[in-house]
Design a protein around this motif. Sequence first.
Motif, mmCIF file in Angstrom:
data_model
loop_
_atom_site.group_PDB
_atom_site.id
_atom_site.type_symbol
_atom_site.label_atom_id
_atom_site.label_comp_id
_atom_site.label_asym_id
_atom_site.label_seq_id
_atom_site.Cartn_x
_atom_site.Cartn_y
_atom_site.Cartn_z
ATOM 1 N N ASP A 177 -0.779 3.600 2.379
ATOM 2 C CA ASP A 177 -1.151 4.917 1.843
ATOM 3 C C ASP A 177 -1.486 5.879 2.981
ATOM 4 O OD1 ASP A 177 -0.824 3.914 -0.721
ATOM 5 O OD2 ASP A 177 -2.981 3.602 -1.051
ATOM 6 N N ASN A 193 1.631 7.007 4.725
ATOM 7 C CA ASN A 193 2.341 8.020 3.937
ATOM 8 C C ASN A 193 1.758 9.406 4.203
ATOM 9 O OD1 ASN A 193 4.117 6.172 2.767
ATOM 10 N ND2 ASN A 193 2.821 5.844 0.985
ATOM 11 N N ASN A 221 -1.889 -2.381 1.851
ATOM 12 C CA ASN A 221 -1.669 -1.275 0.909
ATOM 13 C C ASN A 221 -2.451 -0.034 1.317
ATOM 14 O OD1 ASN A 221 0.137 -2.657 -0.739
ATOM 15 N ND2 ASN A 221 -1.473 -3.441 -2.073
ATOM 16 N N ASP A 222 -3.699 -0.225 1.768
ATOM 17 C CA ASP A 222 -4.501 0.913 2.226
ATOM 18 C C ASP A 222 -3.850 1.584 3.441
ATOM 19 O OD1 ASP A 222 -6.355 0.426 0.242
ATOM 20 O OD2 ASP A 222 -7.793 -0.578 1.566
#
Length: 148
Positions: free
Chosen positions: A37, A40, A33-34
């Motif tokens: 991000d 992105n 997830n990190d």
Amino acid sequence: MKTKVYVAALGMLLFLSACSPIEDTKNTLAYVNDVEDYMNEITEFANDFPEQAEQAITDENVAASLEKNIEELQKAIDTIEQTEAPELIDSLHAELVQQNEALSSQLVKLEESLEKGALTKAFVQDQEFMQTINDITSIYNEIENLGE
């Protein structure tokens, strides 16, 4: 009495060993997830960069905005490099850190060019810069595909 102690110890051992894979999975998901991000942020920067950099050559306001975006990306690079990778992803994280160092170096050159007012179309069209971003994206894709 010794049997009860052994049974209790065995039960604790089984419980703790069952928790470890669960904890590893949680850590891996948190790491992914990190990185997602972070990706992105890189993707947004890469998408906006060509047009923004072209405009920054002649427009000081756009140049200031681009400098701010570079600083934010540098912070994101620092953050992801300090993120502890699960053992399963250690080698990919090492590759990511290596590519991040290359990107960070290129961003420093870009920022210096902006500060001096010496940004050129040649730098904007520099394939090495975009290739580094593509390499980082490839590493992210490998990390993402581990779960499949």
